[in-house]
Design an enzyme around this catalytic site. Structure first.
Site, PDB file in Angstrom:
ATOM      1  CG  ASP A 197      -1.801  -4.399   5.486  1.00 32.02           C
ATOM      2  OD1 ASP A 197      -2.965  -4.806   5.648  1.00 32.02           O
ATOM      3  OD2 ASP A 197      -1.536  -3.251   5.083  1.00 32.02           O
ATOM      4  CE1 TYR A 253      -3.572   2.579   0.820  1.00 30.75           C
ATOM      5  CE2 TYR A 253      -2.284   3.121   2.760  1.00 30.75           C
ATOM      6  CZ  TYR A 253      -3.318   3.406   1.897  1.00 30.75           C
ATOM      7  OH  TYR A 253      -4.089   4.512   2.115  1.00 30.75           O
TER       8      TYR A 253
HETATM    9  C1  LIG Z   1      -6.097   1.531   3.533  1.00 29.04           C
HETATM   10  C2  LIG Z   1      -4.946   0.651   3.808  1.00 29.04           C
HETATM   11  C3  LIG Z   1      -4.001   0.958   4.783  1.00 29.04           C
HETATM   12  C4  LIG Z   1      -4.068   2.249   5.598  1.00 29.04           C
HETATM   13  O1  LIG Z   1      -5.174   2.276   6.448  1.00 29.04           O
HETATM   14  P1  LIG Z   1      -6.005   3.625   6.830  1.00 29.04           P
HETATM   15  O2  LIG Z   1      -7.128   3.109   7.649  1.00 29.04           O
HETATM   16  O3  LIG Z   1      -6.422   4.262   5.550  1.00 29.04           O
HETATM   17  O4  LIG Z   1      -5.047   4.489   7.589  1.00 29.04           O
HETATM   18  C5  LIG Z   1      -2.976   0.062   4.996  1.00 29.04           C
HETATM   19  N1  LIG Z   1      -2.863  -1.084   4.272  1.00 29.04           N
HETATM   20  C6  LIG Z   1      -3.758  -1.405   3.319  1.00 29.04           C
HETATM   21  C7  LIG Z   1      -3.598  -2.675   2.559  1.00 29.04           C
HETATM   22  C8  LIG Z   1      -4.815  -0.560   3.048  1.00 29.04           C
HETATM   23  O5  LIG Z   1      -5.690  -0.888   2.072  1.00 29.04           O
END
Ligand SMILES: *Cc1c(COP(=O)(O)O)cnc(C)c1O
Length: 381
Positions: free
Chosen positions: A172, A100
């Protein structure tokens, strides 16, 4: 997990309230708690530290990820920021090169200034991770599938490499949710989420999470969570508790719709390339079958040029052109200038984030309507 996934989602951390029997966890919209005498209270002192609604959500997500402790944050980015403060000046981190864009921005524009060092690798090959690890490496950070190229990391293989070098492995899991992938079961130490996406699921909140495999890591992060204070308000936690109850059925439908749309677009003449781990043509389809319980709702397609991508993005009706993903409504995104604008242009080209790339977040509408909407927009390009 004592119960199956959907049962855990609805019941764990969400037991009826003791005083009234309320079936939904009440919204404890309070900053502080009356104490009986100095040093005697009911377990809550101040809502940055702990709040009953937040604790319910943290308990629920910890159970769903099969972890020891869940910690909620004001956004996915705030969760990442707190995570990075486990480390100190001079520490090194190995991360996926096509994760991301906001994660990349946080690492490079904020934490590099504080003396953390980062190496980005293609995590499709676990050996690239092994080759990038240095004596001062403290964390391997992966996203699988990656955003927006849908590249997979073999989580079990990378966990083994990270642990052989005594470094943490963090994943993530935003794109999959614990419904479709449980990184802690595959060897990860911490799972991170942007709860803004599928966990919130209705495009009505911004929130984030960390879930740890051990109590020890959870306790360390809880000290950071309280010290830094990037916590969500009780109402956002309450909305997440409401959303978790339907997570299993929503993900099932996201899966079903995305599979049908990917199969349709794969043979469409206007689509030059398609990236979806559920297609047999995806180079890592076997790995996807092995480590995921479904392929998710995210699809990327390459239409060949910026003009075609822009015409397409202008022409859909149901698919709304917007940042974010994972809601009940279908969205399209143009990564080159929207979600991944913070990635340098030369990196974008190398990674495949071309000017013709469109990312689809497939919602839970009727799939026939979605396919008709896409076909009409493709004809307009
Ligand atoms: C949106 C996103 C983030 C960041 O999260 P926020 O809630 O926008 O701060 C991190 N990793 C991935 C894969 C995302 O899609």
């Amino acid at each position: 997990m004592k119960y199956g996934f959907a049962t855990t989602a609805i019941h764990v951390g969400q037991e009826p309230e003791e005083r009234t029997g309320a079936v939904t966890v009440p919204l404890y919209q309070t900053s502080t708690y009356a104490q009986e005498e100095v040093g005697r209270h009911k377990g809550f002192e101040y809502s940055r530290t702990d709040n009953p609604t937040r604790r319910s959500w943290e308990t629920n997500i910890a159970a769903l990820e099969n972890g020891a402790r869940g910690l909620a944050f004001a956004s996915g980015s705030a969760a990442l920021d707190t995570l990075l403060r486990l480390f100190s000046q001079g520490d090194h981190i190995v991360a996926a090169e096509d994760m991301y864009g906001g994660t990349f921005r946080l690492f490079e524009t904020v934490f590099r200034r504080f003396g953390l060092d980062f190496t980005y690798v293609d995590m499709r090959n676990p050996e690239n991770v092994a080759a990038a690890i240095k004596p001062n490496t403290r964390m391997v950070f992966s996203e699988s599938p990656t955003n927006p190229m849908m590249n997979l990391t073999d989580l079990a293989a990378v966990a083994e490499i990270a642990h052989a070098h005594k470094t943490l492995f963090v994943v993530d899991n935003t794109f999959m949710t614990p419904c479709l992938q449980r990184p802690l079961d595959l060897g990860a130490d911490i799972v991170m989420h942007s709860a803004t996406k599928y966990l919130g699921g209705h495009s009505d909140l911004v929130s984030g999470l960390l879930v740890t495999k051990t109590e020890e890591l959870g306790a360390k992060l809880a000290v950071l969570q309280n010290s830094i204070g990037a916590v969500p308000g009780p109402f956002d936690c309450w909305l997440c508790l409401r959303s978790t109850k339907t997570l299993a059925v929503r993900m099932q439908r996201h899966n079903e719709n995305a599979r049908a749309i990917a199969a349709h677009l794969e043979s469409h003449a206007a689509v030059q390339k398609i990236y979806y781990p559920g297609l047999e043509s995806h180079p890592q389809h076997d790995l996807a079958r092995r480590q995921m319980n479904g392929f998710g709702g995210m699809i990327s397609i390459d239409l060949g040029s910026s003009e075609k991508a822009h015409a397409f993005a202008r022409s859909t009706e149901l698919f709304l052109l917007a940042e974010s993903l994972g809601g009940v409504e279908s969205l399209i995104n143009y990564p080159a200038s929207m979600t991944h604008g913070s990635i340098p242009p030369e990196n974008r080209q190398r990674l495949g984030i071309t000017d013709g790339l469109i990312r689809l977040s497939v919602g839970i509408e009727e799939k026939e309507d979605l396919i008709a909407d896409l076909d009409k927009a493709l004809a307009a390009g």
